[in-house]
Enzyme design. Structure first.
Site, short mmCIF file in Angstrom:
data_model
loop_
_atom_site.label_atom_id
_atom_site.label_comp_id
_atom_site.label_asym_id
_atom_site.label_seq_id
_atom_site.Cartn_x
_atom_site.Cartn_y
_atom_site.Cartn_z
N THR A 116 -8.48 4.18 -8.60
CA THR A 116 -10.10 3.40 -8.89
C THR A 116 -10.45 4.67 -9.24
OG1 THR A 116 -10.77 3.06 -6.60
CG2 THR A 116 -9.37 1.08 -7.96
N MET A 128 -2.51 10.82 -1.13
CA MET A 128 -1.38 10.47 -0.20
C MET A 128 -1.08 11.30 1.37
SD MET A 128 -4.29 8.61 0.86
CE MET A 128 -4.99 6.79 0.35
N HIS A 174 -12.80 11.97 -0.16
CA HIS A 174 -12.89 11.37 1.16
C HIS A 174 -13.95 10.07 1.78
CE1 HIS A 174 -11.51 10.70 5.17
NE2 HIS A 174 -12.35 10.74 5.59
N GLU A 194 -6.86 25.00 4.27
CA GLU A 194 -6.05 24.86 5.07
C GLU A 194 -6.14 23.55 6.44
OE1 GLU A 194 -7.89 27.47 4.82
OE2 GLU A 194 -8.27 27.96 7.30
C1 GAR Z 1 -9.93 5.79 -1.85
O1 GAR Z 1 -10.81 5.48 -1.28
C2 GAR Z 1 -10.10 7.21 -1.32
O2 GAR Z 1 -11.33 7.67 -0.94
C3 GAR Z 1 -8.93 7.26 -0.31
O3 GAR Z 1 -8.26 6.40 -1.19
C4 GAR Z 1 -8.56 5.35 -1.96
C5 GAR Z 1 -7.78 5.88 -2.88
O4 GAR Z 1 -8.52 4.40 -3.63
N1 GAR Z 1 -8.45 8.79 0.13
C6 GAR Z 1 -8.00 9.58 1.30
O5 GAR Z 1 -8.54 8.31 2.16
C7 GAR Z 1 -8.09 10.34 1.18
N2 GAR Z 1 -8.31 11.12 2.68
P1 GAR Z 1 -7.88 4.66 -5.45
O6 GAR Z 1 -6.89 5.33 -5.43
O7 GAR Z 1 -8.12 3.55 -5.82
O8 GAR Z 1 -8.86 6.04 -5.66
#
Ligand code: GAR
Length: 204
Positions: free
Chosen positions: A17, A95, A114, A152
């Site tokens: 998204t 991820m 984040h 890092e």
């Molecule tokens: C989002 O909420 C993003 O901020 C989070 O994963 C989701 C992905 O949604 N990211 C993290 O937690 C990274 N540490 P999306 O695939 O619909 O964009």
């Protein structure tokens, strides 16, 4: 200053998204200094890949599971970035952790979204829905999203933008995640991408 737009790669793992928000904001002109040239997914089944295809954006899969080491995983990603002359990398729901070997090669050229107000609920183990579960378990009344440069230290790079979102009575991790996406992530990620792209363009 060159007239060429900054070439952007968006790295994804799931629903995409945030990628969609970037595609939409590129179409509407909010993102004008950069162009999404490539989408790399760590997951062959990510719906984000369908979004990239629908928008006509070149896309590729580099599966961590199919690589025998982190080094091989990052080497494949690096080759794709080099082949496509990528200048800015956007982690949008990516991820997988990228090692220091990788991040040192792109100082201030990797940005991440984040789903909390860093330094709360971030670092190792805090990703996706887990972040919102932790925020609700702690009982915070305000959370939000952060866009930052990647170095890092997981979620430890310089902050570019943040936006706060209120927690409401009766929130579940899912309802909170959605509110944070709609009211923060999908707004500040495109704004931050434009800001960094413009700065990179101006320094060319
Ligand atoms: C989002 O909420 C993003 O901020 C989070 O994963 C989701 C992905 O949604 N990211 C993290 O937690 C990274 N540490 P999306 O695939 O619909 O964009």
């Amino acid at each position: 200053m060159s007239n060429d737009k900054i070439k952007i790669a968006v790295m994804v793992s799931g629903g995409g998204t945030n990628l969609q928000a970037l595609i939409d904001k590129q179409k509407s002109g909010v993102i004008a200094s950069g162009e999404i040239s490539l989408v790399i997914s760590s997951n062959p089944n990510a719906f984000a890949l369908e979004r990239a295809k629908k928008a006509g954006i070149k896309n590729a899969v580099v599966s961590r599971k199919e690589c025998s080491s982190q080094q091989e995983f990052e080497k494949k990603i690096s080759s794709l970035l080099a082949e496509n002359k990528i200048e800015l990398i956007v982690l949008a729901g990516f991820m997988c952790i990228l090692s220091e070997n990788f991040t040192v090669k792109f100082p201030k050229r990797i940005i991440n979204i984040h789903p909390s107000l860093i330094p709360s609920f971030c670092g190792k183990g805090f990703y996706g829905l887990h972040v919102h579960e932790a925020a609700l378990a702690y009982g915070v009344k305000v959370t939000g999203a952060t866009v930052h440069f990647v170095n890092e230290i997981p979620d430890g790079g310089e902050i570019i933008m943040q936006k706060a979102v209120e927690v409401e009575d009766g929130d579940t991790p899912q309802t909170l995640q959605k509110r944070v996406m709609v009211n923060a992530e999908w707004i500040i990620l495109p704004q931050a991408v434009e800001k960094v792209s413009r700065e990179l363009l101006e320094s060319k």
